[in-house]
Design a protein around this motif. Structure first.
Motif, PDB file in Angstrom:
ATOM      1  N   ASP A 131       0.247   8.496  -2.913  1.00 21.46           N
ATOM      2  CA  ASP A 131       0.537   9.809  -3.496  1.00 21.46           C
ATOM      3  C   ASP A 131       1.128  10.761  -2.462  1.00 21.46           C
ATOM      4  O   ASP A 131       1.610  11.834  -2.821  1.00 21.46           O
ATOM      5  CB  ASP A 131      -0.722  10.424  -4.138  1.00 21.46           C
ATOM      6  N   SER A 132       1.110  10.372  -1.194  1.00 23.87           N
ATOM      7  CA  SER A 132       1.699  11.199  -0.138  1.00 23.87           C
ATOM      8  C   SER A 132       3.133  10.766   0.139  1.00 23.87           C
ATOM      9  O   SER A 132       3.386   9.635   0.565  1.00 23.87           O
ATOM     10  CB  SER A 132       0.863  11.077   1.140  1.00 23.87           C
ATOM     11  N   ASN A 176      -6.827   5.948  -2.415  1.00 28.23           N
ATOM     12  CA  ASN A 176      -7.128   7.201  -3.130  1.00 28.23           C
ATOM     13  C   ASN A 176      -5.844   7.841  -3.648  1.00 28.23           C
ATOM     14  O   ASN A 176      -5.108   8.467  -2.893  1.00 28.23           O
ATOM     15  CB  ASN A 176      -7.859   8.170  -2.205  1.00 28.23           C
ATOM     16  N   MET A 177      -5.623   7.667  -4.926  1.00 27.02           N
ATOM     17  CA  MET A 177      -4.461   8.308  -5.575  1.00 27.02           C
ATOM     18  C   MET A 177      -4.948   8.938  -6.872  1.00 27.02           C
ATOM     19  O   MET A 177      -5.910   8.451  -7.481  1.00 27.02           O
ATOM     20  CB  MET A 177      -3.370   7.265  -5.871  1.00 27.02           C
ATOM     21  N   PRO A 178      -4.297  10.009  -7.308  1.00 33.91           N
ATOM     22  CA  PRO A 178      -4.714  10.631  -8.569  1.00 33.91           C
ATOM     23  C   PRO A 178      -4.432   9.707  -9.756  1.00 33.91           C
ATOM     24  O   PRO A 178      -3.515   8.891  -9.701  1.00 33.91           O
ATOM     25  CB  PRO A 178      -3.851  11.899  -8.643  1.00 33.91           C
TER      26      PRO A 178
END
Lengths: 286, 120
Positions: free
Chosen positions: B8-9, B55-57
């Motif tokens: 997600d970054s 960790n991703m939304p």
């Protein structure tokens, strides 16, 4: 020892009020704004509003940046009552606005309140802070080849961190709390450019937003590994980022916040931590 | 070869992409687990590897990994986790779910290149 109060471009009535209030242990130094050199050992900064001071808000902002995340109160004295909102002074970085027409006892009480020493660290803070210090330095060294030194820590639940970009991450699971990191814009830009191996002028707001989120994520991620099997072990949530020149970040006064100040070359940044250990004294086993 | 980088970054996706540039690999970027599946559909499943953040939304990397391994079309695509989740039990969970490799953040550019070279 922090025993110096700086009064900047203040008139004799304000200086008289301050002299009446101060004891022998604190030195009052009356200076003009252009002669200020060093704020490091300063305990409080006093300014005075006046018609002849159109740059007062700019001065407050410059002073707040020059505090380098240290919790130095900036007090503005107003010489006329009800002259206007105090909000511009507070949003510029002032801590308190006082009217010179207020009763002397009230002024003394307000000033005294801002000279109360910070609280002592809690036992758990002494146990978990070192790991955050170590990992903050290690993360920036690894991803940005940046040598970072830990400068100081203070424990002040009321102080608002003043910065340009902040990354925040909730710590959940067994132990709970919050981890934040706040930069001034130029250092954030330098770090993200180094991370990406590119020039600083190619780093836009979106990349800074994104990169600061990643930095706080990595500090949280590496630190939680240190706490495996301890009551401080936590899980990390997805980070949030606040961008805004001179934004102020406060926390609930019920949260024991530790503010860690770091230095990279001649620039500073702050890490804020609150971590409540797992009441069961064990990890959540996730 | 096509490779999906799922993180997600955008900064992290670009760091990984820059490290892979000399290899002549075609990079497909995805910002979440859902986007991984969307990109796999677009490219007909012809992807050589997936570099996956945890960790991703929305759909997390681990959830995405598990779904990929249950999917007949995509189960053989190697998935390499790149994550801040660094505890030993997290690495074990990912490996048991089918991750072929695991690199913890933060990493140096040299560590990243070594990981990529050993993975694909």
């Amino acid at each position: 020892m922090l025993n110096r109060i700086i009064a900047i471009d203040c008139s004799p009535p304000v200086i008289n009020v301050l002299n009446d209030f101060l004891g022998d242990t604190i030195t009052l130094e009356s200076l003009s704004f252009k002669n200020i050199r060093e704020l490091k050992d300063c305990r409080m900064i006093i300014l005075q509003e006046g018609d002849e001071k159109p740059d007062l808000l700019k001065q407050i902002r410059k002073l707040r940046y020059a505090c380098h995340f240290r919790n130095i109160p900036i007090i503005v004295f107003r010489t006329m009552e009800n002259k206007g909102s105090m909000e511009p002074f507070i949003t510029a970085g002032a801590t308190e606005v006082i009217s010179l027409q207020d009763p002397p006892a009230a002024i003394r009480q307000i000033l005294s309140g801002h000279l109360i020493p910070n609280r002592q660290p809690l036992k758990e803070e002494t146990e978990y802070i070192d790991s955050f210090v170590k990992n903050t330095c290690a993360v920036l060294k690894t991803v940005a080849s940046l040598d970072v030194s830990f400068e100081e820590v203070y424990f002040d639940n009321d102080f608002k961190i003043f910065g340009d970009v902040s990354g925040l991450i909730a710590l959940t699971g067994g132990a709970e709390g919050i981890l934040g990191i706040t930069f001034y814009w130029p250092l954030a830009q330098t770090i993200i450019a180094r991370m990406m191996g590119t020039d600083e002028d190619k780093i836009n707001a979106e990349l800074i937003h994104d990169g600061v989120a990643e930095i706080v994520n990595m500090i949280g991620g590496t630190t939680k590994k240190d706490f495996v099997g301890q009551p401080y072990h936590f899980e990390i949530s997805l980070p949030s980022v606040i961008v805004g020149s001179g934004h102020q970040l406060g926390h609930s006064d019920k949260m024991p916040i530790a503010v860690l100040v770091f230095r990279a070359d001649s620039q500073y940044f702050a890490v804020q931590i609150c971590l409540k250990p797992d009441p069961n004294g064990k990890t959540n086993g996730k | 070869m096509k490779v999906i980088i799922a993180d997600d970054s955008k900064v992290m996706r670009n760091i990984i992409q820059n490290a892979m540039r000399p290899m002549g690999t075609e990079i497909i970027q995805a910002g979440s687990g859902q986007e991984v599946f969307e990109q796999l559909e677009i490219h007909g499943g012809k992807v050589g590897a997936i570099f996956m953040d945890w960790n991703m939304p929305g759909m997390t990397g681990l959830e995405c990994l598990k779904l990929l391994k249950k999917n007949e079309k995509y189960k053989d695509i190697p998935v390499l986790m790149i994550s801040t989740e660094s505890e030993d039990d997290k690495v074990s969970i990912a490996r048991e779910a089918g991750a072929k490799g695991y690199l913890t953040k933060p990493f140096t550019n040299e560590e990243l290149i070594k990981f990529i070279n050993s993975s694909i």
